[in-house]
Design a protein around this motif. Structure first.
Motif, short mmCIF file in Angstrom:
data_model
loop_
_atom_site.label_atom_id
_atom_site.label_comp_id
_atom_site.label_asym_id
_atom_site.label_seq_id
_atom_site.Cartn_x
_atom_site.Cartn_y
_atom_site.Cartn_z
N GLU A 61 72.14 35.36 1.53
CA GLU A 61 71.66 34.23 0.75
C GLU A 61 70.83 33.28 1.61
OE1 GLU A 61 74.18 32.80 -2.85
OE2 GLU A 61 75.13 32.33 -0.96
N SER A 62 69.97 32.55 0.95
CA SER A 62 69.19 31.53 1.62
C SER A 62 70.11 30.55 2.34
CB SER A 62 68.38 30.79 0.55
OG SER A 62 67.69 29.76 1.15
N GLY A 63 69.79 30.25 3.59
CA GLY A 63 70.58 29.28 4.33
C GLY A 63 71.81 29.85 5.01
N GLY A 294 78.50 30.45 -8.80
CA GLY A 294 78.78 29.31 -7.96
C GLY A 294 77.61 28.93 -7.08
N GLN A 295 77.90 28.09 -6.10
CA GLN A 295 76.86 27.55 -5.26
C GLN A 295 77.07 27.96 -3.82
OE1 GLN A 295 76.49 23.37 -6.01
NE2 GLN A 295 76.69 23.67 -8.22
N PRO A 296 75.95 28.06 -3.09
CA PRO A 296 76.08 28.41 -1.68
C PRO A 296 76.90 27.34 -0.96
CG PRO A 296 73.78 28.39 -2.39
CD PRO A 296 74.57 27.83 -3.50
N ASP A 298 78.28 24.65 1.78
CA ASP A 298 77.72 23.66 2.69
C ASP A 298 78.23 24.02 4.09
OD1 ASP A 298 77.15 21.51 4.26
OD2 ASP A 298 77.62 20.01 2.72
#
Ligand SMILES: Nc1ncnc2c1ncn2[C@@H]1O[C@H](COP(=O)(O)OP(=O)(O)OP(=O)(O)O)[C@@H](O)[C@H]1O
Ligand SMILES: [Mg+2]
Lengths: 352, 357
Positions: A61-63, A294-296, A298
């Motif tokens: 994934e990005s990041g 969901g979200q990547p 932090d």
């Protein structure tokens, strides 16, 4: 295997497997950024090997730290805010992290070359393409002006640029995006590197040009025996070109193995989700895509346990407490960091 | 007012429906009765090419867009594919009036955008938003993410209340898969993909009717693409949004678009319903594009023949004679370098410009 489950006696130098020569051995690499939001653990203890002449893909994934892990190899991390805080990166036996500034400069562009997504940022717009190529050749290989010119023309020809002598006198802006990427590959090949790191080398290019460039890179690396680490988010490119694959998530490698195995029977829920999220032209169109939900995460706020657990359909209580380590899963040479990989195994086949 | 039913996370947690062939085609048929939102007729954008700095002299023209026509119905997504320099971005820029088209018409809301005065155009511009290709240069590096997303709302005065605006920024961040804490960060602290989501949140902020997505998701990795694609589809369904989807990823275009137009050197060479274009591509260029797409399956890739089309797009200043694709075309015959093929309807709704077929 690409990433190591754990270091065993067989991995120690002098105890090798004979034919497979290890070119690069990354062990426990950690790179962090100090920002206003806290410490970002961009690369959090990754280990993998690259054998001579093979193509390794890094996806994720990005990041998730793909670029930072690659830039760390050549110590190109902006400091501040970034810093390599741990691990070792052995290139043909020498730890790159222990080299002096001058020594690492000699490795860059010579033994290990990089090709970036946007060639314009790595080409100097006010110098002719020929000048940029010959400068590197003269600097790194002590060639004379004439030798360097001849070699530069040869390199441009090799990457499929017609009329190399004329093109050498031109500036980067005279070249199309695809042609600039060919120039970048020529520059990368200048000093006969052992390893090329390509960070999204064709993402900015058109489909037919992308196919041309990838085919060129594959052909040249095979012919010249150059190993390639290719960072890409395109699972099609990985399928067509990579021998082995490292899947990264939140700064860690969470699955690794031969490309065919990763695609046939992923052992980590994230890899499974990734493969299921792509629209495929060879299959009937689906009503909806199944994204990785969901979200990547932090990266400055990672707690205990598996970083993927909050988004994972297979998660059990243990996953949020204990961090799983890479361990053999599935076919030989295939490893994954998941407590539940036995349940994940076979899920792709069941879904389709 | 909430913009979408749920965050991408919640939507997928609710469980995506199982793949079924019919589900994707049902809403597609309803579109046939939808009114046309935008009509582009014989659009031309010819840029002058000059030489000499002090006394520039006209030495030629770049026909970036050379007489293209299409219409998009309300709620429809038209894919525009082709290699860089083929004029797809310029087409988008003409619609946005970032370029002043040199010919043709662009009809939107009953008005021709090409000769609209600035005041009327500004009023219309809220309804037409764009999601750009480049997540690096399109975000102001000195602005916080929250302010970047709020800016269009200020420009168009759609959310004058500060608290409402802040709340909407949070909602948009979540919609686009970003932690709301990102509002206080700066673009350079984010990865490329994270920055692209900010661009999408920004475009959505003023509730547009028509969105031009110019390579909007090409820079994102696949898992995020799927979320954004689903998000774009949900927004389209819920608000009747209409998209012009400019992209080079043909798998994504196939999934997202109802119809697809293939451009080459300023012209549309083929246009058809999505299933027809992918199932029965007629133009050799379309066939070359489809062959270049790698399938995410090593087993298939191992056995698949890779016919890679040679060469690059020629200079638009001096385009080839006859059919502009003929120098790269594997099926070209002598005739192709002489006469310009007509863009004709070979089957209902399937248009192609090629004299060989
Ligand atoms: N200069 C920086 N300052 C602070 N954080 C940074 C910096 N550069 C990168 N990071 C952080 O480090 C993490 C890893 O970044 P990296 O660029 O390696 O991601 P990536 O996997 O290459 O992503 P992408 O696919 O978007 O290119 C990200 O969370 C990013 O926010
Ligand atoms: Mg990156």
């Amino acid at each position: 295997m690409v990433a190591r489950a754990r270091r065993g006696a067989a991995d120690e130098p002098g105890h090798g497997w004979g034919t497979v020569a290890k070119l690069l051995e990354i062990d426990g690499l950690r790179t962090q950024f100090l920002t206003s939001a806290g410490v970002i653990k961009a690369v959090d203890g990754i280990s993998y090997d690259v054998n001579e002449g093979e193509t390794i893909a890094i996806v994720g994934e990005s990041g998730c730290g793909k670029s930072i892990s690659a830039l760390s190899i050549l110590r190109l991390i902006p400091n501040p805010p970034g810093r390599i805080v741990g691990g070792s990166i052995r290139f043909r036996g020498r730890d790159l992290l222990q080299l002096s500034e001058e020594e690492i400069r000699n490795v860059r562009g010579r033994d290990i070359a990089m090709v970036f997504q946007e060639p314009m940022t790595s080409l100097n717009p006010v110098l002719t393409v020929g000048r940029q190529l010959t400068e590197t050749l003269q600097q790194h290989l002590n060639m004379t002006r004439e030798q360097a010119n001849a070699r530069a023309a040869e390199l441009l020809g090799m990457v499929g640029i017609a009329e190399p002598e004329r093109r050498l006198k031109q500036y980067p802006h005279h070249f199309s995006g695809g042609m600039r990427q060919r120039v970048m590959i020529a520059m990368a090949l200048c000093c006969d590197p052992k390893l090329i790191i390509a960070d999204e080398p064709t993402t900015a290019l058109d489909v037919t040009i992308q196919a041309q460039i990838l085919e060129l890179m594959k052909d040249l690396t095979r012919r010249l025996g150059v190993a390639l680490i290719v960072i890409t988010h395109n699972l099609g490119i990985v399928a067509r070109y990579a021998d082995r694959v490292n899947v990264m998530y939140a700064g860690k490698i969470i699955e690794s193995g031969p490309a065919a195995e990763i695609y046939r029977d992923p052992q980590h829920p994230y890899t499974l989700a990734l493969l299921r999220s792509v629209p495929r032209m060879d299959q009937p169109r689906r009503a909806r895509l199944d994204p990785v939900r969901g979200q990547p995460p932090d990266l400055s706020r990672l707690g205990d346990g598996c970083a993927f657990a909050p988004r994972c359909g297979f998660a059990v209580a243990r996953c949020s407490r204990e961090t799983p380590q890479l361990a053999p899963a599935g076919a030989p040479g295939h490893i994954a960091a998941c407590w539940e990989s036995e349940r994940v195994s076979g899920a792709l086949k069941r879904a389709s | 007012m909430s913009m979408a039913p749920a965050t991408p996370a919640e939507m997928s947690e609710a469980g995506a429906p199982p793949p079924q062939a019919g589900a994707a085609t049902a809403p597609r048929q309803r579109l046939a009765d939808a009114p046309t939102l935008i009509t582009v007729r014989n659009l031309k954008m010819h840029f002058p090419v000059t030489e000499g700095a002090l006394f520039p002299r006209l030495v030629g023209q770049v026909k970036a867009v050379d007489g293209i026509s299409f219409a998009i119905r309300k709620g429809e997504t038209l894919g525009l594919v082709g290699e860089s320099g083929c004029g797809k971005t310029t087409t988008g820029r003409c619609i946005l009036r970032l370029e002043h088209a040199t010919g043709g018409e662009i009809l939107f809301d009953g008005k021709n955008l090409i000769d609209l005065d600035r005041k009327s155009m500004n009023a219309l511009r809220r309804k037409i938003q764009v999601i750009f290709q480049d997540p690096y240069s399109s975000l102001n590096p000195r602005m916080k993410i929250g302010d970047i997303i709020a800016e269009p709302m200020l420009v168009h005065g759609t959310e004058p209340d500060k608290a409402a605006r802040d709340a909407r920024v949070m909602e948009l961040l979540r919609l686009c898969g970003l932690d709301p804490r990102f509002a206080d960060r700066f673009p350079h602290e984010m990865s490329g993909g994270q920055r692209q989501r900010v661009g999408i949140a920004r475009a959505l902020s003023v509730r547009p009717e028509f969105i031009i997505c110019d390579e909007a998701i090409s820079a994102l990795d696949v898992s995020i693409q799927a979320q954004i694609i689903n998000l774009l589809e949900d927004l389209r369904e819920q608000f009747g949004l209409t998209y012009l989807f400019i992209a080079h990823d043909l798998s994504v275009v196939r999934h997202l678009c109802h119809r697809v137009a293939v451009m080459y050197l300023g012209k549309i060479v083929e246009m058809a319903d999505c299933d027809e274009l992918y199932g029965n591509p007629l133009h050799p260029y379309t066939q070359a594009l489809l062959a270049a797409v790698p399938i995410p399956d090593p087993e298939i890739e191992k056995t698949r023949a890779h016919h890679i089309v040679k060469g690059e797009v020629p200079s638009p200043i001096n385009p080839p004679s006859g059919c502009v694709f003929h120098p790269r075309c594997p099926s070209a015959v002598a005739e192709c370098s002489k006469s310009v093929p007509e863009f004709r309807e070979v089957k209902p709704g399937h248009f192609v410009a090629c004299s060989v077929i």
